[in-house]
Design a protein around this motif. Structure first.
Motif, PDB file in Angstrom:
ATOM      1  N   UNK A 102       0.837  -1.370  -0.150  1.00 36.13           N
ATOM      2  CA  UNK A 102       0.158  -0.011  -0.079  1.00 36.13           C
ATOM      3  C   UNK A 102       0.739   1.054   0.016  1.00 36.13           C
ATOM      4  N   UNK A 103       2.116   1.362   0.188  1.00 33.10           N
ATOM      5  CA  UNK A 103       2.994   2.134   0.167  1.00 33.10           C
ATOM      6  C   UNK A 103       2.962   3.075   1.528  1.00 33.10           C
TER       7      UNK A 103
ATOM      8  N   UNK B  33       5.132  -5.698 -18.138  1.00 30.98           N
ATOM      9  CA  UNK B  33       3.803  -5.815 -17.060  1.00 30.98           C
ATOM     10  C   UNK B  33       2.986  -4.272 -17.401  1.00 30.98           C
ATOM     11  N   UNK B  34       1.702  -4.469 -17.204  1.00 35.21           N
ATOM     12  CA  UNK B  34       0.602  -3.480 -17.173  1.00 35.21           C
ATOM     13  C   UNK B  34       0.213  -3.269 -15.595  1.00 35.21           C
ATOM     14  N   UNK B  35       0.359  -1.880 -15.045  1.00 32.97           N
ATOM     15  CA  UNK B  35      -0.216  -1.816 -13.778  1.00 32.97           C
ATOM     16  C   UNK B  35      -1.270  -0.426 -13.950  1.00 32.97           C
ATOM     17  N   UNK B  41      -6.859   2.319  -4.606  1.00 28.30           N
ATOM     18  CA  UNK B  41      -6.547   0.783  -4.883  1.00 28.30           C
ATOM     19  C   UNK B  41      -4.816   0.819  -4.822  1.00 28.30           C
ATOM     20  N   UNK B  42      -4.253   1.806  -5.034  1.00 33.95           N
ATOM     21  CA  UNK B  42      -2.802   1.625  -5.097  1.00 33.95           C
ATOM     22  C   UNK B  42      -2.236   1.009  -6.350  1.00 33.95           C
ATOM     23  N   UNK B  43      -1.325   0.547  -6.248  1.00 35.64           N
ATOM     24  CA  UNK B  43      -0.690  -0.170  -7.656  1.00 35.64           C
ATOM     25  C   UNK B  43      -1.188  -1.471  -7.844  1.00 35.64           C
ATOM     26  N   UNK B  44      -2.002  -1.784  -8.902  1.00 35.10           N
ATOM     27  CA  UNK B  44      -2.338  -3.120  -9.015  1.00 35.10           C
ATOM     28  C   UNK B  44      -1.949  -3.510 -10.312  1.00 35.10           C
ATOM     29  N   UNK B  82     -14.811   2.648 -22.137  1.00 33.91           N
ATOM     30  CA  UNK B  82     -14.260   3.130 -20.848  1.00 33.91           C
ATOM     31  C   UNK B  82     -15.263   3.709 -20.126  1.00 33.91           C
ATOM     32  N   UNK B  83     -14.938   3.767 -18.701  1.00 33.58           N
ATOM     33  CA  UNK B  83     -16.100   4.215 -17.783  1.00 33.58           C
ATOM     34  C   UNK B  83     -15.249   5.098 -16.622  1.00 33.58           C
ATOM     35  N   UNK B  84     -15.907   6.108 -15.921  1.00 35.61           N
ATOM     36  CA  UNK B  84     -15.186   6.936 -15.163  1.00 35.61           C
ATOM     37  C   UNK B  84     -14.298   6.164 -14.124  1.00 35.61           C
ATOM     38  N   UNK B  85     -14.538   4.947 -13.587  1.00 35.75           N
ATOM     39  CA  UNK B  85     -14.094   4.147 -12.560  1.00 35.75           C
ATOM     40  C   UNK B  85     -12.560   3.845 -13.101  1.00 35.75           C
ATOM     41  N   UNK B  86     -12.526   3.882 -14.472  1.00 33.84           N
ATOM     42  CA  UNK B  86     -11.036   3.619 -15.208  1.00 33.84           C
ATOM     43  C   UNK B  86     -10.176   4.557 -15.088  1.00 33.84           C
ATOM     44  N   UNK B  87     -10.479   5.805 -14.585  1.00 29.54           N
ATOM     45  CA  UNK B  87      -9.631   6.960 -14.292  1.00 29.54           C
ATOM     46  C   UNK B  87      -8.463   6.552 -13.400  1.00 29.54           C
ATOM     47  N   UNK B  88      -7.097   6.671 -13.972  1.00 26.01           N
ATOM     48  CA  UNK B  88      -6.167   6.121 -13.104  1.00 26.01           C
ATOM     49  C   UNK B  88      -4.686   6.622 -14.029  1.00 26.01           C
TER      50      UNK B  88
END
Lengths: 110, 111
Positions: A102-103, B33-35, B41-44, B82-88
């Motif tokens: 989580x950092x 890798x794709x994160x 959610x941090x880094x997924x 795309x959906x607003x929750x994809x904003x990242x």
């Protein structure tokens, strides 16, 4: 599911003070990596630990891997303003598959 | 100084639109890798490839996300619709040994 938690979430220190972040996994890890991400930047690889109980040092940074290979820590001695950023651990849960913690966001006050 | 490059660096799009993000891994690296990084959610880890073959995409919403490596110099991540929750911020990383070298990221905003 597998989780990697870090504490604390935030840490503010005066320049010159020490800093430690702790990483705990819900499962045994084959190895663990540490990354640093500066504000607005991308994660940058710092180190990898593989062996149970391993300790590695990079100048003022000391990294440890727990005996059970489920936890790790990063300790910075005498912090400097250049240490500002978020420190992530990343636990290996499979070949090439890493779960990022989580950092811990470090702020150093001059 | 070899680096991972990602395009575009910023993307603003409306809900329902298709988004394609591109990554050029460091020459010679065989793992990509794709994160996705968000405050919540941090880094997924979304997906990763070795020698261009997909190894694991279990972190990716299958119905709208797809990741491919058409050749060794290009990895793509597509979201449709795309959906607003994809904003990242979407990061690509490449590696040869155990180190992962991250690109600068694509900041995606879906309105």
């Amino acid at each position: 599911g597998q989780q990697v938690m870090q504490i604390p979430q935030y840490q503010h220190v005066q320049e010159g003070e020490d800093f430690t972040t702790y990483c705990n996994s819900s499962t045994t890890l084959s190895n663990i990596q540490w990354y640093k991400q500066r504000p607005g930047g991308h994660p940058v690889f710092l180190i990898q630990l593989v062996k149970s109980g391993e300790v590695k040092k990079q100048k003022r940074l000391t990294f440890q891997f727990g005996e059970a290979k489920k936890n790790s820590s990063l300790h910075i001695t005498a912090t400097q303003t250049t240490d500002v950023g978020t420190y992530f651990c990343a636990g290996a849960v499979g070949t090439y598959k890493y779960i990022f913690g989580t950092g811990t966001r470090l702020k150093v006050l001059a | 100084d070899a680096r991972v490059t990602q395009t575009p660096r910023h993307k603003v799009t409306e809900m329902g639109q298709e988004v394609t993000m591109r990554c050029q891994p460091i020459l010679g690296h065989n793992t990509v890798f794709w994160y996705r990084q968000t405050m919540m959610q941090g880094l997924e880890l979304l997906a990763y490839f070795r020698n261009r073959a997909p190894l694991d995409d279990s972190g990716m919403p299958k119905d709208r996300f797809s990741a491919e490596m058409p050749d060794a110099t290009l990895a793509t991540l597509k979201i449709q619709p795309s959906e607003p929750r994809d904003s990242a911020v979407y990061f690509c990383a490449s590696g040869y040994g155990y180190e992962q070298y991250f690109g600068p990221g694509t900041r995606l905003t879906v309105t």
